[in-house]
Design an enzyme around this catalytic site. Structure first.
Site, PDB file in Angstrom:
ATOM      1  CG  HIS A   7      -2.211   0.720   1.005  1.00 44.30           C
ATOM      2  ND1 HIS A   7      -2.491   1.437  -0.136  1.00 44.30           N
ATOM      3  CD2 HIS A   7      -3.308   0.844   1.797  1.00 44.30           C
ATOM      4  CE1 HIS A   7      -3.687   1.975  -0.039  1.00 44.30           C
ATOM      5  NE2 HIS A   7      -4.213   1.636   1.124  1.00 44.30           N
ATOM      6  CD  GLN A   8       6.191   1.031   1.890  1.00 46.45           C
ATOM      7  OE1 GLN A   8       6.525  -0.092   1.487  1.00 46.45           O
ATOM      8  NE2 GLN A   8       7.047   1.847   2.475  1.00 46.45           N
TER       9      GLN A   8
END
Length: 417
Positions: A389-390
């Site tokens: 999710h970065q």
């Protein structure tokens, strides 16, 4: 003049090899190309051959020693040949067990981690190891490096972190001094040292959860087409060569085509940079006697279903037999892990950094679906997509799952043998 035998280098990511077994003993005659010993990397078992004809005069490491690549491990020369003093006193680097004891002893003499500049000035340490040591407040001076020339690597810091909770717990039990209860000596305890592969898996799993922001999206896809085509292939004429095509093969094929539409998932993330690949180098998890391995089918998008199936089965067999080459375990841009055959409905697959996504596949089960005001039970397959999710948001990941589900629902439009 005696010839040294070096621990061979096995790709850029392999820093050391574990000696499994010497096939020759001191004093044995050997021919060039004859197998001297077997070693294990974190990915495969490798046979080390003799570079020359002669006699095995000296061995510097024994079975279960973890030896840095390019280190001198033996000498081969003429029968009765005297080795020079420097060769006879070749210094053997400490084994992994010895390093562990030394590390625990040293940890009590240093209490604070060094600053970045001090680490660089005083010891040989890799950038990743230095960063992790600073984040976790590990005193790098207390560590014994397992890299070339004693360089401290990230795995050395991870090993120190793994031993730290046990030390703290021992001190907290009723004020007992450390070492009062030794689990290694307790009755009925079987001590099982980790193999090189298992250590690699342990380090990778810990690194994955510590260095990525993992988000898992779950859905199901209509599996009627999957089951239909699997049955068709199984009953097809032998000459067609399609009887062994499995559901997993079809999934690999569908995933490789879906990734062409979503290249941001066919990518890696390193040093604040995304790398998207035009080729789909698809890794797939294989359970082997040595632990989990992930063979890679390179350029999967260029293979038809039959060729992909043959390649996947060949790689899986080599992995299970311990004969797979290191290059066949490297370079994956996306991974598929299928536990459906074990009856697992769904699970959370763990990212294999630096990849940004991994797909978990669960069992096929009947799912109630409302069709024209009537509930029908239709077989569905469980899909779980874990993303970093970065760099990947939830919505794009969800769209990939929608596309993959659509492909599985209409396989007749997707592939031709």
């Amino acid at each position: 003049m005696a010839t040294p035998v070096l621990m061979p280098k096995q790709g850029n990511s392999v820093e050391s090899c574990l000696i499994i077994e010497w096939k020759k003993k001191l004093g044995d005659k050997v021919n060039q190309g004859e197998i001297l010993l077997e070693v294990e990397t974190d990915k495969a078992v490798i046979e080390v051959e003799s570079p020359v004809n002669g006699v095995l005069l000296q061995v510097f490491y024994q079975a279960n020693d973890d030896v840095p690549v390019q280190s001198q491990i033996a000498m081969i020369g003429e029968a009765g040949e005297q080795l020079d003093k420097a060769t006879q006193t070749e210094t053997k680097k400490p084994s992994k067990t010895e390093k562990s004891h030394e590390t625990k002893a040293s940890n009590h003499t240093h209490e604070n981690a060094l600053s970045s500049q001090a680490l660089t000035d005083k010891i040989a340490i890799s950038p990743r190891a230095k960063k992790l040591a600073q984040q976790e407040h590990v005193d790098a001076l207390a560590l014994q490096g397992s890299g070339p020339q004693g360089r401290i690597l990230e795995r050395d810091v991870l090993a120190a972190l793994k031993s730290r909770p046990a030390d703290l717990a021992a001190k907290a039990i009723d004020g007992e001094p450390e070492g009062v209860f030794d689990r290694k000596l307790a009755e009925g305890v079987k001590v099982i040292p980790l193999t090189a592969v298992r250590r690699r898996i342990a380090g990778r799993m810990l690194e994955s959860l510590q260095t990525t922001a993992q988000l898992t999206l779950n859905t199901t896809a209509d599996a009627r087409e999957l089951l239909h085509y699997r049955a068709q292939f199984k009953q097809s004429p032998p000459a067609l060569g399609a009887r062994d095509i499995s559901i997993n093969d079809i999934l690999l094929f569908a995933v490789s085509r879906a990734l062409l539409e979503y290249p941001f998932l066919n990518a890696t993330f390193e040093d604040d940079t995304m790398y998207q690949y035009s080729d789909v180098n698809l890794g797939f998890a294989v359970d082997t006697p040595r632990g989990l391995l992930v063979p890679v089918i390179h350029k999967t998008q260029s293979l038809n279903l039959k060729s992909l199936s043959q390649r996947a089965k060949s790689l899986a067999k080599l992995a299970q037999e311990g004969k797979i080459k290191p290059e066949d375990l490297q370079g994956a841009s996306f991974t598929l892990s299928n536990l459906g055959a074990f009856g697992i409905e769904s699970f959370t697959p763990v990212l294999n950094p630096p990849q940004v996504a991994i797909l978990g596949v669960g069992a096929i089960q009947l799912k109630p679906v409302l069709i024209a005001d009537k509930v029908e039970h239709i077989p569905h397959i469980h899909l779980s997509l874990t993303i970093n999710h970065q760099v990947i948001d939830g919505a794009p990941g969800a769209k990939f799952l929608q596309t993959l589900s659509a492909h599985l629902t209409a396989l007749s439009n997707l592939f031709f043998l």
